[in-house]
Design a protein around this motif. Structure first.
Motif, PDB file in Angstrom:
ATOM      1  N   ARG A   1       0.767  -1.103  -0.103  1.00 18.76           N
ATOM      2  CA  ARG A   1      -0.039  -0.016  -0.214  1.00 18.76           C
ATOM      3  C   ARG A   1       0.829   1.306  -0.050  1.00 18.76           C
ATOM      4  N   LYS A   2       1.996   1.327   0.664  1.00 18.39           N
ATOM      5  CA  LYS A   2       2.723   2.322   0.844  1.00 18.39           C
ATOM      6  C   LYS A   2       3.453   2.738  -0.411  1.00 18.39           C
ATOM      7  N   PHE A   3       3.655   1.700  -1.413  1.00 20.36           N
ATOM      8  CA  PHE A   3       4.269   2.162  -2.873  1.00 20.36           C
ATOM      9  C   PHE A   3       3.361   2.004  -3.951  1.00 20.36           C
ATOM     10  N   PHE A   4       1.927   1.499  -3.686  1.00 21.15           N
ATOM     11  CA  PHE A   4       1.265   1.249  -4.795  1.00 21.15           C
ATOM     12  C   PHE A   4      -0.099   1.824  -4.475  1.00 21.15           C
ATOM     13  N   GLY A   5      -0.243   2.082  -3.328  1.00 23.98           N
ATOM     14  CA  GLY A   5      -1.612   2.679  -2.863  1.00 23.98           C
ATOM     15  C   GLY A   5      -2.636   1.623  -2.471  1.00 23.98           C
ATOM     16  N   GLU A   6      -3.830   2.036  -2.141  1.00 25.47           N
ATOM     17  CA  GLU A   6      -4.904   1.130  -1.506  1.00 25.47           C
ATOM     18  C   GLU A   6      -5.565   0.637  -2.786  1.00 25.47           C
ATOM     19  N   PRO A   7      -5.974  -0.805  -2.763  1.00 22.19           N
ATOM     20  CA  PRO A   7      -6.698  -1.152  -3.891  1.00 22.19           C
ATOM     21  C   PRO A   7      -8.200  -0.822  -3.732  1.00 22.19           C
ATOM     22  N   SER A   8      -8.779  -0.601  -5.035  1.00 26.97           N
ATOM     23  CA  SER A   8     -10.110  -0.074  -5.031  1.00 26.97           C
ATOM     24  C   SER A   8     -11.159  -0.970  -4.600  1.00 26.97           C
ATOM     25  N   PHE A   9     -10.998  -2.366  -4.729  1.00 28.38           N
ATOM     26  CA  PHE A   9     -11.895  -3.321  -4.118  1.00 28.38           C
ATOM     27  C   PHE A   9     -11.231  -4.429  -3.957  1.00 28.38           C
ATOM     28  N   PRO A  10     -11.962  -5.470  -2.708  1.00 33.02           N
ATOM     29  CA  PRO A  10     -11.220  -6.533  -2.584  1.00 33.02           C
ATOM     30  C   PRO A  10     -11.108  -7.650  -3.783  1.00 33.02           C
ATOM     31  N   VAL A  11     -10.184  -8.407  -3.681  1.00 28.25           N
ATOM     32  CA  VAL A  11     -10.127  -9.422  -4.892  1.00 28.25           C
ATOM     33  C   VAL A  11     -11.126 -10.254  -4.802  1.00 28.25           C
ATOM     34  N   PHE A  12     -11.919 -10.536  -3.745  1.00 25.74           N
ATOM     35  CA  PHE A  12     -13.221 -11.639  -3.888  1.00 25.74           C
ATOM     36  C   PHE A  12     -14.191 -10.856  -4.671  1.00 25.74           C
ATOM     37  N   GLU A  13     -14.155  -9.641  -4.768  1.00 26.14           N
ATOM     38  CA  GLU A  13     -15.354  -8.981  -5.963  1.00 26.14           C
ATOM     39  C   GLU A  13     -14.783  -8.908  -7.334  1.00 26.14           C
ATOM     40  N   PHE A  14     -13.389  -9.246  -7.518  1.00 24.36           N
ATOM     41  CA  PHE A  14     -12.859  -9.482  -9.069  1.00 24.36           C
ATOM     42  C   PHE A  14     -12.946 -10.841  -9.419  1.00 24.36           C
ATOM     43  N   GLU A  15     -14.026 -11.197  -9.965  1.00 21.52           N
ATOM     44  CA  GLU A  15     -14.070 -12.620 -10.629  1.00 21.52           C
ATOM     45  C   GLU A  15     -13.209 -13.286 -11.113  1.00 21.52           C
ATOM     46  N   PRO A  16     -12.257 -12.793 -12.138  1.00 22.00           N
ATOM     47  CA  PRO A  16     -11.365 -13.343 -12.922  1.00 22.00           C
ATOM     48  C   PRO A  16      -9.861 -13.525 -12.201  1.00 22.00           C
ATOM     49  N   PHE A  17      -9.916 -12.877 -10.896  1.00 20.66           N
ATOM     50  CA  PHE A  17      -8.683 -12.829 -10.280  1.00 20.66           C
ATOM     51  C   PHE A  17      -7.739 -14.006 -10.305  1.00 20.66           C
ATOM     52  N   GLU A  18      -8.239 -15.201  -9.955  1.00 20.81           N
ATOM     53  CA  GLU A  18      -7.361 -16.217  -9.571  1.00 20.81           C
ATOM     54  C   GLU A  18      -6.714 -16.716 -10.863  1.00 20.81           C
ATOM     55  N   LYS A  19      -7.460 -16.705 -12.088  1.00 19.83           N
ATOM     56  CA  LYS A  19      -7.047 -16.898 -13.098  1.00 19.83           C
ATOM     57  C   LYS A  19      -6.066 -16.137 -13.828  1.00 19.83           C
ATOM     58  N   LEU A  20      -6.267 -14.758 -13.495  1.00 18.58           N
ATOM     59  CA  LEU A  20      -5.361 -13.706 -13.976  1.00 18.58           C
ATOM     60  C   LEU A  20      -3.928 -13.649 -13.004  1.00 18.58           C
TER      61      LEU A  20
END
Length: 202
Positions: A159-178
């Protein structure tokens, strides 16, 4: 750009001869970009998994994050997003701290290459400022996810280097494959497919 007589071009597998300092869109080929990006490792290769996490795969991750956050983005903006790191097919992926330390005209060379790539795919050489900002946001989101899932960063450090994520990964359906590193051929094929589909829809 003033320069000496040194060779500044690279012969590509397509047969094109790309002048890296003065690139022509006519010498930019999708197969060359995909081939290079599918073999360039993010994070200097310091990632977990059976395969490197490549710039080609990162580009697809950025595209999907861009789409998730900017649901009304048009095809042109999406094509800018997936091509945002295209110069790395000849320049490699240099981590941000090293880029900052290098200084000089590295960024100028990178921007000329990027402009030639954009022109090759029927885009203006420079995207609108608002689109650049949206792509940068998606790029930083991708860096955060890669850092915490592949490169050993603790969430607070990322978070210090890249900032706070917009949303949790569980809300991002293709995350595990990506986020699972792909074999070279899969990274190549998925990158080509994404660019071709977007280009056809322009």
């Amino acid at each position: 750009m003033a320069r000496g007589k040194e060779r500044a071009w690279q012969r590509m597998l397509s047969g094109r001869r790309l002048d890296i300092l003065d690139p022509s869109p006519l010498d930019v080929e999708l197969s060359d970009i995909a081939h290079g990006l599918a073999r360039v490792a993010r994070w200097n290769g310091q990632t977990t998994g059976d395969y490197p996490f490549t710039v080609a795969q990162h580009s697809i991750l950025v595209l999907e994050l861009f789409r998730a956050v900017n649901r009304d983005a048009d095809v042109r903006a999406q094509l800018y997003a997936v091509l945002h790191d295209a110069p790395e097919y000849v320049m490699g992926d240099i981590i941000s701290p090293f880029k900052a330390a290098m200084g000089g005209n590295y960024k100028d060379v990178e921007n000329r290459l990027l402009g030639a790539v954009y022109l090759r795919f029927s885009l203006p050489a420079v995207p609108a400022a608002a689109v650049q900002k949206q792509i940068k946001r998606a790029d930083r989101e991708a860096a955060y996810l890669e850092a915490t899932h592949l490169s050993g960063f603790a969430p607070e450090e990322a978070r210090k280097f890249f900032g706070e994520p917009s949303f949790p990964v569980f809300e991002f359906e293709p995350f595990e494959k990506l986020i699972r590193p792909w074999p070279t051929r899969e990274a190549y094929d998925r990158f080509v497919e994404a660019v071709e589909q977007l280009s056809a829809a322009l």
